[in-house]
Design an enzyme around this catalytic site. Structure first.
Site, PDB file in Angstrom:
ATOM      1  N   TYR A 189      -2.391   0.244  10.273  1.00 35.83           N
ATOM      2  CA  TYR A 189      -2.537  -0.444   8.986  1.00 35.83           C
ATOM      3  C   TYR A 189      -1.275  -0.266   8.144  1.00 35.83           C
ATOM      4  O   TYR A 189      -0.675  -1.227   7.665  1.00 35.83           O
ATOM      5  CB  TYR A 189      -3.755   0.097   8.235  1.00 35.83           C
ATOM      6  CG  TYR A 189      -3.773  -0.276   6.775  1.00 35.83           C
ATOM      7  CD1 TYR A 189      -3.912  -1.605   6.380  1.00 35.83           C
ATOM      8  CD2 TYR A 189      -3.626   0.700   5.789  1.00 35.83           C
ATOM      9  CE1 TYR A 189      -3.918  -1.951   5.039  1.00 35.83           C
ATOM     10  CE2 TYR A 189      -3.633   0.374   4.447  1.00 35.83           C
ATOM     11  CZ  TYR A 189      -3.773  -0.962   4.083  1.00 35.83           C
ATOM     12  OH  TYR A 189      -3.756  -1.293   2.748  1.00 35.83           O
ATOM     13  N   SER A 230       0.825  -1.201   0.000  1.00 33.50           N
ATOM     14  CA  SER A 230       0.000   0.000   0.000  1.00 33.50           C
ATOM     15  C   SER A 230       0.859   1.251   0.000  1.00 33.50           C
ATOM     16  O   SER A 230       1.972   1.258   0.554  1.00 33.50           O
ATOM     17  CB  SER A 230      -0.885   0.001   1.250  1.00 33.50           C
ATOM     18  OG  SER A 230      -1.489   1.263   1.445  1.00 33.50           O
ATOM     19  N   LYS A 251       1.780  -3.054   6.955  1.00 30.34           N
ATOM     20  CA  LYS A 251       2.269  -3.252   5.583  1.00 30.34           C
ATOM     21  C   LYS A 251       3.777  -3.029   5.513  1.00 30.34           C
ATOM     22  O   LYS A 251       4.508  -3.764   4.834  1.00 30.34           O
ATOM     23  CB  LYS A 251       1.557  -2.301   4.623  1.00 30.34           C
ATOM     24  CG  LYS A 251       0.081  -2.602   4.415  1.00 30.34           C
ATOM     25  CD  LYS A 251      -0.144  -3.895   3.656  1.00 30.34           C
ATOM     26  CE  LYS A 251      -1.601  -4.093   3.286  1.00 30.34           C
ATOM     27  NZ  LYS A 251      -1.845  -5.364   2.577  1.00 30.34           N
TER      28      LYS A 251
END
Length: 337
Positions: free
Chosen positions: A148, A124, A152
């Site tokens: 989040y 991402s 990643k």
């Protein structure tokens, strides 16, 4: 080539399955259905003209992954299985580290056991953190502004270590910008369980009258209209990027990070207007406080994808919104019938 798609019945996984099958790959889907439905399997069979093998399982179930890799003679894995909502990650960081980081460790252990060493990872643009310059290229420093993004980033760093430890590995970390849109058939699209965490399906549900209004998180950012700016990419362009990455890894080893974006940013208000144009419906909205973990603007420099993968995004914002609305209408009709 036999390819396992973890999170394969999800939004991006299902569209990638279509592209891979139509490109001649043999595909197996693996998903715990936590944010998707096995109803997508029938839709995929309609689109591709063939049933797709499916295993219901959690990516943290290492033994099931090992048996799946062996039983289907898997040559490469595309790893989509992960929780992906910024706001939710701030509220539930442990869930995100457990599912995303622990799940990837489990997958890597299974792949090592089965001697499968080709991996495309669903990363991402959040790994860039607060942008220091725009557009973002792959040399931009990495950091994270929310759990989040941090999950990643942890995974990317683990994968870099894995590739450095064994020259047989070929790993591509595809740094997505903001996937939107749906397959042209209207049969599959972004259909999250419960309240959508992403902007486009929420706007579409407001346009369809399923939700009263959209909350716009912040209108005081240093952007043209004060709302957040993002690089929105059609999910079918994104899916084709995965096929390009697999082709790239068939002749390349090592660890590689590649942006998948268009290079153009649109604000939240731009997106509202574009959906109103595609749907012919008004989208009521209200301005609310900024959301924790969000950045003002984020858009890609996609040059490396063109050079390394021979890939670029070709679909327009109008294409994204028209396909989203087609899928939204298809969902409404299927509920009514």
């Amino acid at each position: 080539m036999n390819v396992l798609l973890t999170g394969g019945t999800g939004y991006i996984g299902s569209h990638t399955a279509v592209v891979l099958l139509q490109s001649g790959y043999r595909v197996v889907l693996y998903d715990n259905l936590s944010n998707s439905s096995d109803a997508v399997l029938e839709k995929l069979a309609q689109i591709t003209g063939q049933p797709i093998p499916f295993i219901k399982g959690d990516v943290r179930d290492t033994e099931l992954l090992i048996s799946t890799l062996a039983a289907h003679r898997i040559d490469a894995v595309v790893h989509f299985a992960g929780l992906k909502a910024v706001g939710e990650s701030v509220e539930k960081p442990v869930d995100y580290y457990a599912n995303n980081v622990q799940g990837t460790i489990s997958l890597l252990q299974a792949m090592q056991s089965a001697q499968v060493k080709t991996l495309v990872f669903s990363s991402s643009a959040t790994v860039y953190g607060e942008p220091q310059f725009l557009p973002l290229d792959e040399s931009h420093p990495t950091s994270a502004t929310n759990p989040y993004g941090r999950s990643k980033l942890h995974i990317e760093e683990m994968l870099k270590d894995v590739a450095a430890s064994d020259p047989a590995w070929g790993i591509a970390c595809l740094r997505y910008f903001n996937p939107v849109g749906a397959h042209e058939s209207g049969l599959i699209g972004e259909n999250p369980n419960g309240v959508p965490n992403n902007l486009m399906p929420y706007i579409a549900q407001v346009a369809a009258g399923q939700r009263a209004e959209l909350s716009v998180f912040g209108a005081d950012y240093p952007t043209a209209d004060g709302t957040g700016v993002r690089d929105y990419i059609h999910v079918m362009d994104l899916a084709q990027g995965h096929a390009a990455a697999l082709a790239f890894l068939s002749a390349t080893i090592g660890w590689h990070a590649v942006n998948l974006g268009t290079g153009k940013g649109y604000s939240v208000l731009d997106m509202i207007q574009a959906v109103e144009k595609a749907s012919g419906q008004r989208v009521p909205y209200k301005i609310v406080a900024r959301r924790a973990g969000d950045v003002a603007a984020c858009y890609a420099d996609p040059k490396k994808a063109g050079e390394a993968l021979n890939w670029r995004a070709t679909r327009t914002l109008d294409d994204m919104c028209a396909s989203t609305w087609r899928f939204q209408q298809s969902q409404r009709l299927s509920v009514m019938s």
